[in-house]
Motif scaffolding. Structure first.
Motif, PDB file in Angstrom:
ATOM      1  N   LEU A 110     -23.864  -6.437  18.452  1.00  0.00           N
ATOM      2  CA  LEU A 110     -22.516  -5.787  18.278  1.00  0.00           C
ATOM      3  C   LEU A 110     -22.757  -4.371  17.482  1.00  0.00           C
ATOM      4  O   LEU A 110     -23.817  -4.068  17.042  1.00  0.00           O
ATOM      5  CB  LEU A 110     -21.862  -6.892  17.176  1.00  0.00           C
ATOM      6  N   PRO A 111     -22.046  -3.329  18.030  1.00  0.00           N
ATOM      7  CA  PRO A 111     -22.270  -2.061  17.442  1.00  0.00           C
ATOM      8  C   PRO A 111     -21.916  -1.979  15.828  1.00  0.00           C
ATOM      9  O   PRO A 111     -20.892  -2.909  15.458  1.00  0.00           O
ATOM     10  CB  PRO A 111     -21.087  -1.293  18.382  1.00  0.00           C
ATOM     11  N   GLN A 112     -22.378  -0.930  15.367  1.00  0.00           N
ATOM     12  CA  GLN A 112     -21.715  -0.546  14.032  1.00  0.00           C
ATOM     13  C   GLN A 112     -20.327  -0.395  14.077  1.00  0.00           C
ATOM     14  O   GLN A 112     -19.977   0.756  14.708  1.00  0.00           O
ATOM     15  CB  GLN A 112     -22.527   0.335  13.310  1.00  0.00           C
ATOM     16  N   ALA A 113     -19.414  -1.042  13.409  1.00  0.00           N
ATOM     17  CA  ALA A 113     -17.897  -0.784  13.506  1.00  0.00           C
ATOM     18  C   ALA A 113     -17.533  -1.676  12.678  1.00  0.00           C
ATOM     19  O   ALA A 113     -17.768  -2.829  12.028  1.00  0.00           O
ATOM     20  CB  ALA A 113     -17.589  -1.216  15.118  1.00  0.00           C
ATOM     21  N   ILE A 114     -16.108  -1.402  12.307  1.00  0.00           N
ATOM     22  CA  ILE A 114     -15.127  -2.257  11.641  1.00  0.00           C
ATOM     23  C   ILE A 114     -14.050  -2.451  12.470  1.00  0.00           C
ATOM     24  O   ILE A 114     -13.196  -1.610  13.032  1.00  0.00           O
ATOM     25  CB  ILE A 114     -14.580  -1.516  10.305  1.00  0.00           C
ATOM     26  N   SER A 115     -13.615  -3.782  12.625  1.00  0.00           N
ATOM     27  CA  SER A 115     -12.557  -4.284  13.344  1.00  0.00           C
ATOM     28  C   SER A 115     -11.465  -4.926  12.468  1.00  0.00           C
ATOM     29  O   SER A 115     -11.807  -5.877  11.691  1.00  0.00           O
ATOM     30  CB  SER A 115     -12.858  -5.229  14.574  1.00  0.00           C
ATOM     31  N   VAL A 116     -10.137  -4.549  12.556  1.00  0.00           N
ATOM     32  CA  VAL A 116      -8.909  -5.131  11.638  1.00  0.00           C
ATOM     33  C   VAL A 116      -8.535  -6.166  12.865  1.00  0.00           C
ATOM     34  O   VAL A 116      -7.945  -5.861  14.131  1.00  0.00           O
ATOM     35  CB  VAL A 116      -7.780  -4.218  11.785  1.00  0.00           C
ATOM     36  N   LEU A 117      -8.919  -7.578  12.244  1.00  0.00           N
ATOM     37  CA  LEU A 117      -8.633  -8.508  13.246  1.00  0.00           C
ATOM     38  C   LEU A 117      -7.281  -9.163  13.087  1.00  0.00           C
ATOM     39  O   LEU A 117      -6.600  -9.067  12.054  1.00  0.00           O
ATOM     40  CB  LEU A 117      -9.519  -9.773  12.773  1.00  0.00           C
TER      41      LEU A 117
END
Length: 243
Positions: free
Chosen positions: A164-171
């Motif tokens: 998984l990449p470095q990221a923030i996901s709004v689920l």
């Protein structure tokens, strides 16, 4: 200091998350079957951000997922109670054939990948001598956003994590209900007292403001029917299912 070293998330005392290092921010929606079985994640759009940006933690911002200062107006209590012990210190281990599954229940956000339409992972492990069942278990664990479940090929083996990449996901849930902030790729997260949480490939942060395991999500958003009214959108839509 390199870009990756600058990347971090800092929890403010009774306030929002401050995100450093222009960590990509996007929206993801859970994919479910006709029988309401959790299948995977769809990346929907990338949100525009600056080098440093601030995300709502109280759940009441009028510009979600970003903070608009509402936490100060409502007197948000963001007291943090998440266990700072390492995952391996509190995990429960369940062995199958060719796979050893670990779980920390306190990290669960009830995304339901571990349940399955017919039977949960805990029961499927008994039949992992069948490679199709084993593959199914591995895939379900890999889709667990919080990393409550993880696995190795054998007890005490090296954990196998999704790339998984470095990221923030709004689920988002399949019914437009809002969920957690999914932090991936080993982005460091620091509590308001400066103490770091264990850096992991995947973890989920509360954004409804009601978790009893702050700053981590505990699935309370589902109980309270948390939604994303007055959201900010924009950016580049994405149609692939890749992380």
């Amino acid at each position: 200091m390199s870009g990756d070293e600058r990347r971090r998330i800092v929890v403010l005392d009774n306030g929002p998350y401050v995100v450093y290092g222009r960590i990509p921010l996007r929206r993801k929606r859970k994919i479910v079957s006709e029988q309401d079985d959790s299948l995977g994640w769809e990346t929907r759009e990338t949100l525009q951000t600056e080098e440093i940006y601030v995300l709502c933690r109280c759940g009441r911002s009028g510009s979600k997922p970003f903070c608009d200062g509402t936490h100060a107006v409502i007197g948000f209590d963001g007291t943090e109670s998440a266990d700072v012990r390492l995952y391996e210190e509190v995990q429960h281990v369940h062995d199958g054939v060719g796979i050893s599954a670990q779980r920390v229940g306190e990290l669960c956000i009830h995304a339901a990948f571990c349940i399955g339409r017919t039977r949960p992972i805990a029961e499927m492990l008994a039949d992992t001598d069948d490679s199709d069942v084993r593959s199914n278990v591995m895939g379900r664990i890999g889709d667990c956003p919080s990393g409550s479940y993880s696995y190795a090929l054998q007890r005490d083996g090296n954990p196998i994590e999704p790339d998984l990449p470095q990221a923030i996901s709004v689920l988002e849930e399949e019914n437009d209900q809002a969920s957690a902030l999914w932090v991936t790729g080993g982005v460091p997260v620091f509590r308001a007292d400066g103490q770091p949480l264990e850096t992991r490939i995947r973890m989920t942060l509360c954004r409804c403001g009601q978790s009893d395991n702050k700053p981590l999500c505990d699935g309370t958003h589902r109980k309270i029917g948390f939604r994303d009214e007055n959201t900010v959108s924009g950016g580049t839509p994405e149609s692939d299912r890749s992380p």
